[in-house]
Write a protein that holds these residues in place. Structure first.
Motif, PDB file in Angstrom:
ATOM      1  N   CYS A 257       0.832  -1.198   0.000  1.00  0.00           N
ATOM      2  CA  CYS A 257       0.000   0.000   0.000  1.00  0.00           C
ATOM      3  C   CYS A 257       0.870   1.253   0.000  1.00  0.00           C
ATOM      4  O   CYS A 257       1.839   1.348   0.743  1.00  0.00           O
TER       5      CYS A 257
ATOM      6  N   ARG B 176      -2.498   0.490   6.731  1.00  0.00           N
ATOM      7  CA  ARG B 176      -3.860   0.124   6.331  1.00  0.00           C
ATOM      8  C   ARG B 176      -4.006  -1.388   6.378  1.00  0.00           C
ATOM      9  O   ARG B 176      -3.126  -2.116   5.929  1.00  0.00           O
TER      10      ARG B 176
ATOM     11  N   VAL C 206      -6.821  -4.496   5.429  1.00  0.00           N
ATOM     12  CA  VAL C 206      -8.067  -4.899   4.776  1.00  0.00           C
ATOM     13  C   VAL C 206      -8.352  -6.342   5.164  1.00  0.00           C
ATOM     14  O   VAL C 206      -7.495  -7.221   4.980  1.00  0.00           O
TER      15      VAL C 206
ATOM     16  N   TYR D 161     -13.667  -7.322   3.614  1.00  0.00           N
ATOM     17  CA  TYR D 161     -13.273  -6.082   2.943  1.00  0.00           C
ATOM     18  C   TYR D 161     -13.507  -4.828   3.791  1.00  0.00           C
ATOM     19  O   TYR D 161     -13.475  -3.720   3.263  1.00  0.00           O
TER      20      TYR D 161
ATOM     21  N   ARG E 244     -11.981  -2.074   6.114  1.00  0.00           N
ATOM     22  CA  ARG E 244     -10.637  -1.507   6.034  1.00  0.00           C
ATOM     23  C   ARG E 244     -10.407  -0.570   7.217  1.00  0.00           C
ATOM     24  O   ARG E 244     -11.271   0.237   7.567  1.00  0.00           O
TER      25      ARG E 244
ATOM     26  N   ALA F 174     -13.948  -1.212   1.978  1.00  0.00           N
ATOM     27  CA  ALA F 174     -13.230  -1.149   0.710  1.00  0.00           C
ATOM     28  C   ALA F 174     -14.052  -1.793  -0.398  1.00  0.00           C
ATOM     29  O   ALA F 174     -14.903  -2.653  -0.145  1.00  0.00           O
TER      30      ALA F 174
ATOM     31  N   VAL G 198      -9.791  -3.652  -4.616  1.00  0.00           N
ATOM     32  CA  VAL G 198      -8.730  -4.282  -3.828  1.00  0.00           C
ATOM     33  C   VAL G 198      -8.081  -5.405  -4.630  1.00  0.00           C
ATOM     34  O   VAL G 198      -6.851  -5.522  -4.701  1.00  0.00           O
TER      35      VAL G 198
END
Length: 205
Positions: A24, A30, A32, A59, A61, A77, A82
């Protein structure tokens, strides 16, 4: 920031989430949460200096920007984005486990004729997966005493292990356990002869 899992089966998704962090470009950290291959629930705790959040839906986040105060910010997300943004990482995931069930004649460790073909399919699946291992779990119906069924389920599991070993699958890559009558496929009263409960489940992973 550090994260811990609340479900051991979540390990694969957590590993990929870690890879997503490394890939990322957003400043800070971050996480996920990815769905399990078998759709079982999973969760991860994401901690920052001043708080924490629990991700429990696929998903979800959590983002903690550099220098930000408070708990990580949680949003949802877009799954397609993704997967598109991290296609190489998703392509690296091992295939989902393959599951098979074989059945036994009453009171013993003799496979039913139809189960012989299932054994062949399970062996072919195991041999086709590089570095695969196998988890074999024996079960019984409710006929007989609990202690006897525990031993019988273990013998059934070992019988399946032996069949794999005889066909040149490495014994060190097979785990066998017996569950007796504790995990019935078809719930019944005690002392019921139920063929669908006299089984061994095989997970090739």
């Amino acid at each position: 920031m550090r994260k811990t899992t609340t479900d051991r089966a979540f390990l694969l998704a957590a590993t990929l989430a870690t890879a997503l962090l490394a890939a990322c470009s957003t400043p800070g950290t971050r996480v996920v949460l990815l769905p399990q291959a078998d759709d079982k629930p999973s969760a991860v705790i994401v901690r920052a200096k001043d708080g924490e959040e629990v991700l429990s839906k696929p998903y979800q986040r959590a983002t903690a920007a550099v220098g930000a105060s408070g708990a990580p910010v949680v949003d949802q997300a877009d799954p397609a984005k993704v997967q598109a943004d991290h296609k190489i990482l998703f392509d690296m995931r091992p295939p989902a486990p393959q599951r098979y069930t074989v059945y036994f004649e009453v009171g013993g460790t003799t496979l039913t004729p139809a189960s012989q073909q299932v054994m062949n399919e399970a062996l072919m699946a195991a041999q086709s997966r590089s570095g695969s291992d196998i988890v074999v779990t024996g079960h019984t119906d409710t006929k007989g005493a609990l202690e006897q069924n525990d031993m019988l389920s273990q013998r059934r599991a070992q019988e399946v292990v032996q069949l794999f070993v005889e066909r040149q699958f490495p014994a060190k890559r097979i785990e066998a356990v017996g569950r007796g009558e504790r995990e019935l496929a078809v719930p019944t009263a005690d002392e019921v002869d139920e063929p669908r409960n006299r089984r061994v489940t095989i997970e090739v992973r």
